[in-house]
Design an enzyme around this catalytic site. Sequence first.
Site, PDB file in Angstrom:
ATOM      1  CD  GLN A   1      -1.301   0.245   3.671  1.00  0.00           C
ATOM      2  OE1 GLN A   1      -2.464   0.516   3.447  1.00  0.00           O
ATOM      3  NE2 GLN A   1      -0.793   0.231   4.882  1.00  0.00           N
TER       4      GLN A   1
ATOM      5  CD1 TRP B   1      -2.875   8.383   0.987  1.00  0.00           C
ATOM      6  CD2 TRP B   1      -4.474   9.866   1.431  1.00  0.00           C
ATOM      7  NE1 TRP B   1      -3.661   7.850   1.968  1.00  0.00           N
ATOM      8  CE2 TRP B   1      -4.649   8.748   2.260  1.00  0.00           C
ATOM      9  CE3 TRP B   1      -5.365  10.931   1.556  1.00  0.00           C
ATOM     10  CZ2 TRP B   1      -5.685   8.655   3.195  1.00  0.00           C
ATOM     11  CZ3 TRP B   1      -6.396  10.850   2.476  1.00  0.00           C
ATOM     12  CH2 TRP B   1      -6.551   9.723   3.277  1.00  0.00           C
TER      13      TRP B   1
ATOM     14  CG  ASP C   1      -8.921   2.893   1.491  1.00  0.00           C
ATOM     15  OD1 ASP C   1     -10.008   2.386   1.838  1.00  0.00           O
ATOM     16  OD2 ASP C   1      -8.017   3.191   2.296  1.00  0.00           O
TER      17      ASP C   1
ATOM     18  CD  GLU D   1     -15.545   5.170   2.927  1.00  0.00           C
ATOM     19  OE1 GLU D   1     -14.685   6.065   2.825  1.00  0.00           O
ATOM     20  OE2 GLU D   1     -15.274   3.959   2.823  1.00  0.00           O
TER      21      GLU D   1
ATOM     22  CG  ASP E   1     -10.135   0.516   7.931  1.00  0.00           C
ATOM     23  OD1 ASP E   1      -9.780  -0.238   7.006  1.00  0.00           O
ATOM     24  OD2 ASP E   1      -9.971   1.739   7.915  1.00  0.00           O
TER      25      ASP E   1
ATOM     26  CG  HIS F   1      -4.048  -3.962   6.280  1.00  0.00           C
ATOM     27  ND1 HIS F   1      -3.131  -3.205   6.967  1.00  0.00           N
ATOM     28  CD2 HIS F   1      -4.695  -3.103   5.441  1.00  0.00           C
ATOM     29  CE1 HIS F   1      -3.217  -1.940   6.563  1.00  0.00           C
ATOM     30  NE2 HIS F   1      -4.142  -1.847   5.635  1.00  0.00           N
TER      31      HIS F   1
END
Lengths: 673, 673
Positions: free
Chosen positions: B276, B292, B393, B396, B460, B532
């Site tokens: 990631q 990011w 990912d 929301e 998560d 993870h």
Amino acid sequence: MIEINDKSIRLKLGSFELMHKKDFPMFAVGYGENTYEMSHGNFNISKYYKIKIPLREFKVISKTSESYEILFYSHSGEELKCRFNISMDALNIEILSHSEQLNRFWIYIPASENEEIYGCGEQYSYLNLRSKRVPLWVSEQGVGRNKREIITHFANFKDDAGGDWYTTYFPQPTFVSSKNYYAIVHSYAYSEFDFSHRDFHELEIHEIPQKIEFGVGESLIDTVIKLSKNIGLPNPLPEWIYNGVILGLQGGRDVVMPKIMNALEKGLKITGLWIQDWEGKRITTFGKQLMWNWVYDESMYPDLPGMINQLKSMGIRTLGYINTFLALEGSLYKEASQKGYLVKKNNGEEYHVVVTTFPAALVDFTNPEAREWIKNVIKSNMIGIGLSGWMADFGEYLPTDAVLYDGTQAELYHNRYPVEWAKINAEVVQEAGKKGEVVFFMRAGNLYSAKYSTLFWHGDQLVNWSRDDGLPSVIVAALSMTMSGIGLTHSDIGGYTTLAKNVPDIVVTKRTKELFMRWAEQATFTPVMRTHEGNWPDENWQFDSDEETLEHFARMSKVHYALKPYIKHLVEEYTCKGKPIIMPLNLKYKVDNVEELKYQYLFGEDLLVAPVVESGQNVKKVFLPDDEWIHLWSGKKYSGGIYEIETPIGYPPVFYRLSSRWKDIFEKAGGVE
Amino acid sequence: MIEINDKSIRLKLGSFELMHKKDFPMFAVGYGENTYEMSHGNFNISKYYKIKIPLREFKVISKTSESYEILFYSHSGEELKCRFNISMDALNIEILSHSEQLNRFWIYIPASENEEIYGCGEQYSYLNLRSKRVPLWVSEQGVGRNKREIITHFANFKDDAGGDWYTTYFPQPTFVSSKNYYAIVHSYAYSEFDFSHRDFHELEIHEIPQKIEFGVGESLIDTVIKLSKNIGLPNPLPEWIYNGVILGLQGGRDVVMPKIMNALEKGLKITGLWIQDWEGKRITTFGKQLMWNWVYDESMYPDLPGMINQLKSMGIRTLGYINTFLALEGSLYKEASQKGYLVKKNNGEEYHVVVTTFPAALVDFTNPEAREWIKNVIKSNMIGIGLSGWMADFGEYLPTDAVLYDGTQAELYHNRYPVEWAKINAEVVQEAGKKGEVVFFMRAGNLYSAKYSTLFWHGDQLVNWSRDDGLPSVIVAALSMTMSGIGLTHSDIGGYTTLAKNVPDIVVTKRTKELFMRWAEQATFTPVMRTHEGNWPDENWQFDSDEETLEHFARMSKVHYALKPYIKHLVEEYTCKGKPIIMPLNLKYKVDNVEELKYQYLFGEDLLVAPVVESGQNVKKVFLPDDEWIHLWSGKKYSGGIYEIETPIGYPPVFYRLSSRWKDIFEKAGGVE
């Protein structure tokens, strides 16, 4: 003034206005169901609205010079028949009838953006309720009352007991607007007063109420006075209450008496001894708790009547404690249970409620015999042994699914239960011929509690400085009570609640010396000074925990006593004429932002009090309205403005008006050593 | 079947029924306003209903053999014109028009008391939603999700991030009833599906929806299959995904490669490396977080394309990470900002959202150019360097007061945002010619995500055993996704969230060895196994934290690989025919209380899995439906009944059907050493 034409209705009283037109209907009606979950007096209420229909149409049915009967209706068939009674300064709306199967009601009141709204009973966090939606439901006040305080989360964790900004023991379906009008909704149903909309206020009532009243005043204070008179004024406080502090002590005669002697020796002015454990005690995980069987405990207080007499001869009254419950172990419970005086479940069994840690039964106030019975218990077991007063605790715990003697729906009686509890206590005092001598004080209340209860206290605060549940919150509570027409309020000096067991260190808050002293200073400038040891007395700072505290407290008691003529006058002005006692500044002066100034108040018209409500504050910024002021302690003169005032312990910022006719009294109080 | 007379409408499809009469109107309409407060992707939504009017009247406007146009109305003037299209097994209700100023909609469906309700997207706490009122709003799932868990309160304390039983990344306005019907509401507005009433279900939509569909099946599984097909089936998973586990590692080439070599040496079957932090990382108070900016980090992963090739030659695919945000420090943000591709505030500025600890900008998916731009970023920077997949990912966080490029109200686009995010990713895969080879996995979703996203993961979870947010919750999540027509789900093995900093010890939960191993065992019997490291890798137990764990994990990877033919078959049966993969027992067997048995499931028709979801459990009570079963590990035969099954680490209760055509595969898997 009322104007009616085919399309609209307009009612105008001073700057208050109600209106109705198709796109701004005065009423809506509907049907809904609530689900109530109770945990230790805290409620989680889920609302479900099945229908909500504005009544856009209307028809005048009849008309006299003073009243109109008007039918409001929707084309779908919902009807509401109202009578509007109009006088010079008041408007009553009586609901005469309505279509069946309606149990939700809304009334819309035109609002303006900069309007301020006060009241709704005892509010601890916000004074101006404009922009808030205020639920009105009698409950525990909550521990923390703010999600940004970690203690709130701990109180919520096991017991859903954290509360929120609006949770209160004493909601009241009344409010006062800065447009100089008040409103009273005559209903004990769950309600929400919604002041969050730009153009209208919406009052939501979970039944069809009997009556809604509006009244206007010439000024904000005149409006508050009219509201006070409307909901009823209590008797004056007894003369003895002004003579010093009421000391909250416990632990039995052998503990209590030496503490009093020691305090007297140090110069503390004591007018009352409040022994909440007069009926015995128990130790639980919550703290030192009481027995809840309303008979004096001879082992802890041998010959209590004798002790009461002895104290009386020393000028000290004795006060006790009672609440709406009966402990299951007690003799009174057995009797009440046999006689069927207790609140029941729908399966016919008694409803036993766990208040903190042990179950207890509730007296059913809808049963006239049960009322007489509990009145006689108070008369013989409390007044009969010489008590001059008591805390009349609780009143928030009637479960909504209970079954009551007279068939009233418990959901609709819940909010009324503390009012009936006040009425019962008031009748006891009256019937025992003790009016003006006996004082009882309550925390729970609702509409008309004001005229029954002799005194209120603000309930169980945290022993800290938090805005929502500590020392600052009792000032907002007193002011919001004033704006609800209720004048006689006070608090537990030092606060009450410590979560000390089974919680991590970061949550434990204990009453500090500084907090106790600052709280005592604030209480000096209220009608009544009374201490409480708190739920964990040994963990918390007490009035006699060291010499300095006792000396400070003794001095404050003397200041309070020195103010007796002034305070007595204020109380009488309230009980006779409805004049407010503890006032927000805008009841007398032009003030721009009352909410920002809500921790300052006028104590009567002539004293301005700006208590220290933060820890470590040696200098406080104080706003003085446009007038001539004298600093109580130094005699220094101030005119209107913002000042940095030194505030050493013992000397909170207090000012009196230069032109006051009580100047001599204030000088004397300011000079107490 | 449709029956209409003057007074009523009745629509019947199998055991599904809709009706309308005056006292049971099919629809209500109204007007309302919501207030949304967002904190880190968690929402506090206040609802205000101005009107809610049942439409009691109706008039048939036109009629053909297959459809009816009906006007529903109230006498107060509210109107809703609908077209009902009826076939043998489906009913579509199209809303053709409605009176202005309506933005709330309710449809009532007759309910029976013992009916069971499943679906509503990804639900973690409850499988059967009968008796619940289910809000449908895309959000963070919450940390703790239960007020009886102290961690929930800590998550709430500062960030309102504790969630509740219904908070979910992936709500979906669909449900399935045990009366063998499904419902789909075509709306992305905030909705509440209320299954708490005895006689009716009430679906509340915060707009007037375009269409509502009902369909019936011959059995519950047939109903689920029909729903799955209706909302759309994704492409089959790539062949390579079945060849072992996807290892979630991070820290750069020099950290990752030795871990892989070591794991391979110990016999771990690895089919993918998921890095990631391929785009760099940052350390914050929340943990090790990512950069990011969707460009590979040459300092951490020098010559990443070369490394990817090297791994590919070893049979290991490399996967990356992307989300809907752009970090403000990054080159991509600068470009997107200049081009105006970012979501804006109503003052015209960019809307920067603090997701965990740092602000980031959101790509505006309503802007076709922005979509193309982000697609090209993925194509060149991710697929272009050889990545075979990624976590897509978030989704929301669209604020409801944002301003979007195409003028859509953000409040109505919020729930759709993750669907568009899935669609963008799907288009990338399609346009790059990588269908069936590249896999991306999402947590957020809503209606039609199913057909776009290649795979979902459950988000998560806490690294613990809690029912609402730990290992058990991923089973309920998988089952509720199945009952929402979505087959391809998996979880982070071991969970993700540790609150480790700035919280007291009683709140800190770290992944234990036992939890990791039990979670891996459960994941073995899902379509995809992926680890993870969690938000605090160093604080938590990892697959290679000791030899025993690595050996256990290697064995489970081999069991999973041994099941490849069976799993691949299940996936194809779903992607081609909509057949569910992870099923509650009642999709195949008669089961009385599905809710009690919700932590057991069928993995395809022939495997029954009862994972160990409690700590310290050596023996587990397992319910075997009426069939002939073989214990996977011992080969012991069981018939239907309740058994106490020994469950040493590495041997969770798993059974296969004696008559299965996959018996050889199961024997092989059960015999892996």
